[in-house]
Design a protein around this motif. Structure first.
Motif, PDB file in Angstrom:
ATOM      1  N   ARG A 128       1.550   2.117 -12.318  1.00  0.00           N
ATOM      2  CA  ARG A 128       0.563   1.417 -13.147  1.00  0.00           C
ATOM      3  C   ARG A 128       1.285   0.664 -14.263  1.00  0.00           C
ATOM      4  N   ASP A 129       0.670  -0.433 -14.676  1.00  0.00           N
ATOM      5  CA  ASP A 129       1.171  -1.213 -15.795  1.00  0.00           C
ATOM      6  C   ASP A 129       1.019  -0.377 -17.075  1.00  0.00           C
ATOM      7  N   ARG A 130       2.088  -0.275 -17.858  1.00  0.00           N
ATOM      8  CA  ARG A 130       2.055   0.543 -19.075  1.00  0.00           C
ATOM      9  C   ARG A 130       1.048   0.023 -20.092  1.00  0.00           C
ATOM     10  N   GLU A 131       0.892  -1.287 -20.204  1.00  0.00           N
ATOM     11  CA  GLU A 131      -0.004  -1.865 -21.212  1.00  0.00           C
ATOM     12  C   GLU A 131      -1.465  -1.882 -20.787  1.00  0.00           C
ATOM     13  N   THR A 132      -1.748  -2.253 -19.534  1.00  0.00           N
ATOM     14  CA  THR A 132      -3.135  -2.448 -19.087  1.00  0.00           C
ATOM     15  C   THR A 132      -3.663  -1.318 -18.217  1.00  0.00           C
ATOM     16  N   ASN A 133      -2.778  -0.468 -17.732  1.00  0.00           N
ATOM     17  CA  ASN A 133      -3.107   0.601 -16.784  1.00  0.00           C
ATOM     18  C   ASN A 133      -3.533   0.054 -15.412  1.00  0.00           C
ATOM     19  N   GLU A 134      -3.310  -1.232 -15.177  1.00  0.00           N
ATOM     20  CA  GLU A 134      -3.627  -1.847 -13.884  1.00  0.00           C
ATOM     21  C   GLU A 134      -2.716  -1.260 -12.809  1.00  0.00           C
ATOM     22  N   ARG A 135      -3.294  -1.018 -11.635  1.00  0.00           N
ATOM     23  CA  ARG A 135      -2.511  -0.501 -10.510  1.00  0.00           C
ATOM     24  C   ARG A 135      -1.539  -1.573 -10.034  1.00  0.00           C
ATOM     25  N   LEU A 136      -0.295  -1.205  -9.840  1.00  0.00           N
ATOM     26  CA  LEU A 136       0.721  -2.077  -9.275  1.00  0.00           C
ATOM     27  C   LEU A 136       0.928  -1.676  -7.826  1.00  0.00           C
ATOM     28  N   GLU A 137       1.507  -2.556  -7.041  1.00  0.00           N
ATOM     29  CA  GLU A 137       1.747  -2.250  -5.630  1.00  0.00           C
ATOM     30  C   GLU A 137       3.144  -1.701  -5.430  1.00  0.00           C
ATOM     31  N   ILE A 138       3.248  -0.790  -4.495  1.00  0.00           N
ATOM     32  CA  ILE A 138       4.534  -0.247  -4.088  1.00  0.00           C
ATOM     33  C   ILE A 138       4.700  -0.609  -2.619  1.00  0.00           C
ATOM     34  N   ASN A 139       5.662  -1.474  -2.324  1.00  0.00           N
ATOM     35  CA  ASN A 139       5.849  -1.977  -0.957  1.00  0.00           C
ATOM     36  C   ASN A 139       4.535  -2.511  -0.379  1.00  0.00           C
ATOM     37  N   LYS A 140       3.812  -3.253  -1.200  1.00  0.00           N
ATOM     38  CA  LYS A 140       2.580  -3.963  -0.808  1.00  0.00           C
ATOM     39  C   LYS A 140       1.367  -3.064  -0.584  1.00  0.00           C
ATOM     40  N   VAL A 141       1.406  -1.810  -0.990  1.00  0.00           N
ATOM     41  CA  VAL A 141       0.248  -0.915  -0.875  1.00  0.00           C
ATOM     42  C   VAL A 141       0.011  -0.222  -2.220  1.00  0.00           C
ATOM     43  N   PRO A 142      -1.233   0.162  -2.520  1.00  0.00           N
ATOM     44  CA  PRO A 142      -1.515   0.790  -3.812  1.00  0.00           C
ATOM     45  C   PRO A 142      -1.046   2.240  -3.922  1.00  0.00           C
ATOM     46  N   VAL A 143      -0.981   2.955  -2.790  1.00  0.00           N
ATOM     47  CA  VAL A 143      -0.470   4.329  -2.776  1.00  0.00           C
ATOM     48  C   VAL A 143       0.646   4.364  -1.733  1.00  0.00           C
ATOM     49  N   TYR A 144       1.830   4.738  -2.174  1.00  0.00           N
ATOM     50  CA  TYR A 144       3.008   4.729  -1.311  1.00  0.00           C
ATOM     51  C   TYR A 144       3.317   6.134  -0.800  1.00  0.00           C
ATOM     52  N   TYR A 145       3.510   6.243   0.523  1.00  0.00           N
ATOM     53  CA  TYR A 145       3.955   7.486   1.148  1.00  0.00           C
ATOM     54  C   TYR A 145       5.376   7.268   1.666  1.00  0.00           C
ATOM     55  N   PRO A 146       6.362   8.039   1.189  1.00  0.00           N
ATOM     56  CA  PRO A 146       7.737   7.872   1.658  1.00  0.00           C
ATOM     57  C   PRO A 146       7.864   8.133   3.157  1.00  0.00           C
ATOM     58  N   THR A 147       8.885   7.538   3.749  1.00  0.00           N
ATOM     59  CA  THR A 147       9.201   7.795   5.149  1.00  0.00           C
ATOM     60  C   THR A 147      10.436   8.673   5.217  1.00  0.00           C
ATOM     61  N   GLU A 148      10.607   9.328   6.339  1.00  0.00           N
ATOM     62  CA  GLU A 148      11.719  10.270   6.515  1.00  0.00           C
ATOM     63  C   GLU A 148      13.063   9.554   6.435  1.00  0.00           C
ATOM     64  N   THR A 149      14.021  10.202   5.787  1.00  0.00           N
ATOM     65  CA  THR A 149      15.392   9.695   5.744  1.00  0.00           C
ATOM     66  C   THR A 149      16.333  10.783   6.255  1.00  0.00           C
ATOM     67  N   GLN A 150      17.437  10.345   6.852  1.00  0.00           N
ATOM     68  CA  GLN A 150      18.429  11.283   7.384  1.00  0.00           C
ATOM     69  C   GLN A 150      19.820  10.767   7.101  1.00  0.00           C
ATOM     70  N   ASP A 151      20.776  11.677   7.113  1.00  0.00           N
ATOM     71  CA  ASP A 151      22.201  11.333   6.999  1.00  0.00           C
ATOM     72  C   ASP A 151      22.529  10.479   5.786  1.00  0.00           C
ATOM     73  N   GLY A 152      21.938  10.787   4.644  1.00  0.00           N
ATOM     74  CA  GLY A 152      22.286  10.093   3.419  1.00  0.00           C
ATOM     75  C   GLY A 152      21.672   8.714   3.247  1.00  0.00           C
ATOM     76  N   THR A 153      20.779   8.303   4.144  1.00  0.00           N
ATOM     77  CA  THR A 153      20.147   6.999   3.981  1.00  0.00           C
ATOM     78  C   THR A 153      19.118   7.061   2.852  1.00  0.00           C
ATOM     79  N   VAL A 154      18.821   5.898   2.286  1.00  0.00           N
ATOM     80  CA  VAL A 154      17.874   5.795   1.183  1.00  0.00           C
ATOM     81  C   VAL A 154      16.874   4.692   1.502  1.00  0.00           C
ATOM     82  N   ASN A 155      15.581   4.968   1.293  1.00  0.00           N
ATOM     83  CA  ASN A 155      14.541   3.955   1.493  1.00  0.00           C
ATOM     84  C   ASN A 155      14.409   3.107   0.236  1.00  0.00           C
ATOM     85  N   PRO A 156      14.580   1.768   0.350  1.00  0.00           N
ATOM     86  CA  PRO A 156      14.319   0.912  -0.811  1.00  0.00           C
ATOM     87  C   PRO A 156      12.810   0.728  -0.988  1.00  0.00           C
ATOM     88  N   VAL A 157      12.320   0.884  -2.206  1.00  0.00           N
ATOM     89  CA  VAL A 157      10.895   0.773  -2.503  1.00  0.00           C
ATOM     90  C   VAL A 157      10.755  -0.131  -3.718  1.00  0.00           C
TER      91      VAL A 157
END
Length: 122
Positions: free
Chosen positions: A64-93
């Motif tokens: 959320r925006d600190r000043e307005t409390n407006e919802r911001l998008e995370i990877n183009k969605v309002p609620v972000y669910y991480p995906t599985e990572t293995q072997d030291g990989t990292v998901n960019p968000v």
């Protein structure tokens, strides 16, 4: 901050390593939805700032925006669910300001459908 059962964390079995980066001009407050659906503040990120975090696939996040409390998008969605990572990989968000016209490509619709099935119902 109560989330009104918008989402909540479920079992913690599948790990995910995520690199959260703020690409918008606003200060983004990063929240985790806990097991009760309440928002738990994790970080405040200015434009260009990032944080690497270990989390789980069934742990939703929002920003959320600190000043307005407006919802911001995370990877183009309002609620972000991480995906599985293995072997030291990292998901960019990425945190962005929502588009005025949503991009309803097949991948986004499929992602939204999966997320809808994880919404908590009280």
């Amino acid at each position: 901050m109560a989330a009104n059962a918008e989402a909540c964390s479920l079992r913690s079995e599948i790990k995910s390593s995520v690199h959260f980066e703020n690409r918008c001009d606003r200060v983004a407050i990063w929240y985790w939805f806990n097991y009760n659906g309440d928002l738990v503040k994790y970080a405040s990120l200015k434009k260009g700032e990032f944080i690497k975090m270990n989390t789980y696939v069934n742990h939703p996040w929002c920003a959320r925006d600190r000043e307005t409390n407006e919802r911001l998008e995370i990877n183009k969605v309002p609620v972000y669910y991480p995906t599985e990572t293995q072997d030291g990989t990292v998901n960019p968000v990425f945190i962005d300001i929502p588009d005025t016209i949503p991009d309803y490509n097949d991948n986004l619709v499929q992602t939204f459908t999966v997320q809808e099935s994880r919404v908590c119902v009280r």
